[in-house]
Design an enzyme around this catalytic site. Structure first.
Site, PDB file in Angstrom:
ATOM      1  N   ARG A   1       0.834  -1.212   0.000  1.00 39.41           N
ATOM      2  CA  ARG A   1       0.000   0.000   0.000  1.00 39.41           C
ATOM      3  C   ARG A   1       0.865   1.257   0.000  1.00 39.41           C
ATOM      4  O   ARG A   1       0.521   2.262  -0.628  1.00 39.41           O
ATOM      5  CB  ARG A   1      -0.898  -0.031   1.235  1.00 39.41           C
ATOM      6  CG  ARG A   1      -1.889   1.128   1.333  1.00 39.41           C
ATOM      7  CD  ARG A   1      -2.906   0.850   2.426  1.00 39.41           C
ATOM      8  NE  ARG A   1      -3.878   1.923   2.544  1.00 39.41           N
ATOM      9  CZ  ARG A   1      -3.937   2.765   3.572  1.00 39.41           C
ATOM     10  NH1 ARG A   1      -3.082   2.657   4.577  1.00 39.41           N
ATOM     11  NH2 ARG A   1      -4.852   3.718   3.615  1.00 39.41           N
TER      12      ARG A   1
ATOM     13  N   HIS B   1       0.359   4.271  -2.636  1.00 37.15           N
ATOM     14  CA  HIS B   1       0.052   5.641  -2.231  1.00 37.15           C
ATOM     15  C   HIS B   1       1.172   6.606  -2.631  1.00 37.15           C
ATOM     16  O   HIS B   1       0.911   7.785  -2.885  1.00 37.15           O
ATOM     17  CB  HIS B   1      -0.203   5.707  -0.727  1.00 37.15           C
ATOM     18  CG  HIS B   1      -1.578   5.243  -0.347  1.00 37.15           C
ATOM     19  ND1 HIS B   1      -2.311   5.822   0.665  1.00 37.15           N
ATOM     20  CD2 HIS B   1      -2.372   4.273  -0.865  1.00 37.15           C
ATOM     21  CE1 HIS B   1      -3.487   5.220   0.763  1.00 37.15           C
ATOM     22  NE2 HIS B   1      -3.530   4.263  -0.156  1.00 37.15           N
TER      23      HIS B   1
ATOM     24  N   ASN C   1      -3.687   8.972   4.288  1.00 37.18           N
ATOM     25  CA  ASN C   1      -2.492   8.385   4.896  1.00 37.18           C
ATOM     26  C   ASN C   1      -2.384   8.553   6.405  1.00 37.18           C
ATOM     27  O   ASN C   1      -1.789   7.723   7.085  1.00 37.18           O
ATOM     28  CB  ASN C   1      -1.239   9.001   4.255  1.00 37.18           C
ATOM     29  CG  ASN C   1      -1.139   8.724   2.770  1.00 37.18           C
ATOM     30  OD1 ASN C   1      -1.610   7.695   2.296  1.00 37.18           O
ATOM     31  ND2 ASN C   1      -0.543   9.643   2.030  1.00 37.18           N
TER      32      ASN C   1
END
Length: 313
Positions: A59, A63, A88
């Site tokens: 992830r 991101h 986040n």
């Protein structure tokens, strides 16, 4: 006018192709020949103790790439950077694992291996360690000197996204609908906080009622238990496989955005294909990861090679 637009489009395509052409699987063969084995060793050690970290590192790469390209900008500390962006904050993790790997790389080859490349390889090695496919990672990315909170807020899809929004967000990064469905399969591993799924499991109607109740048992409707964790896919949450798609067909998507992929729309057929054929999913996922890893990399003399992934040199 039309020819001018075509010419401009060709220039953009050639520019992007040129930037990506500077990435190479053999980039560190001479400058840091043990780079990949050092990264892999760090991943195996961490995931051996905490398999969940594999999903977190995957992830983290996703991101990073979706904000301002695959440039390690998500790793930079600072209250106005990507770490504190909505998608986040209190959510992305794995920074200490990247720090540890970076220290080992600096000890072996000072100032050579970028933090952006560490993220790309760590994502691949995490998937492999959890039983998923492998792929060749093009290398040679450099690190940005800045982090872009607005880009993270605007570009990273929300777990409440509609299919049209997902398609648009991925399309803006040069990723196809097929890439979207394949990359979403990353949700076959990992966990999610109660606060992220509370609205879905209590209010959405496109979720299996028994599955919603099972999630509610660890996620009260009140404001308590916000940090309680539930698996994104509860059949085999620490194994990278195609159960995610099988669960979508049973209306057991943990995120609203997950279930949007199988809701009577244009992506239903791909979900069905991946649920029936893990080999096809693995192949398409690997291809999509390479494609995603090529989003706007800094190469050549752009950016820098950070000595510490958390701050610019």
């Amino acid at each position: 006018m039309a020819s001018g637009v075509v010419s401009f489009g060709i220039i953009v395509v050639l520019f992007l192709a040129s930037a990506n052409a500077q990435l190479s699987a053999t980039f560190y063969d001479k400058s840091c020949p043990n780079a990949l084995s050092i990264i892999n060793s760090g991943i195996k050690k961490k995931l051996g103790n905490e398999p969940r970290m594999g999903a977190s590192l995957l992830r983290l790469h996703f991101h990073d790439c979706f904000a301002q390209g695959c440039d390690g900008s998500i790793l930079l500390d600072g209250s106005s950077g990507e770490k504190t962006a909505g998608p986040n904050l209190h959510s992305v993790r794995g920074f200490k694992t990247i720090d540890s790997i970076k220290r080992n790389l600096e000890a072996a080859c000072t100032g050579v291996v970028s933090c952006a490349d560490i993220l790309a390889v760590a994502a691949r090695d995490s998937v492999v360690q959890l039983g998923g496919p492998t792929w060749t990672v093009p290398l040679g990315r450099r690190d940005s000197k800045t982090s872009n909170q607005n880009a993270a807020n605007n570009n990273i899809p929300s777990p409440t996204s509609s299919l049209s929004n997902l398609t648009a967000r991925f399309g803006a990064q040069g990723l196809s609908t097929k890439d979207l469905v394949a990359l979403s399969g990353a949700h076959t591993i990992g966990q999610v906080r109660c606060t992220v799924i509370r609205s879905r499991i209590y209010h959405d109607t496109d979720i299996d009622s028994a599955y919603a109740k099972s999630l509610q048992s660890n996620c009260p409707s009140s404001k308590s238990g916000n940090r309680n964790l539930s698996p994104l896919e509860d059949v085999s949450p620490t194994v990278f496989d195609n159960n995610y798609y099988k669960e979508l067909r049973k209306q057991k998507g943990t995120f609203h955005s997950d279930q949007e992929l199988f809701s009577g729309g244009s992506t239903d057929s791909l979900v069905t294909t991946y649920s029936n054929n893990e080999k096809t999913f693995f192949k398409d996922f690997a291809a999509a990861m390479v494609k995603m890893g090529n989003i706007n990399p800094l190469t050549g003399s752009s950016g820098e090679i950070r000595m510490n992934c958390r701050k610019a040199n």
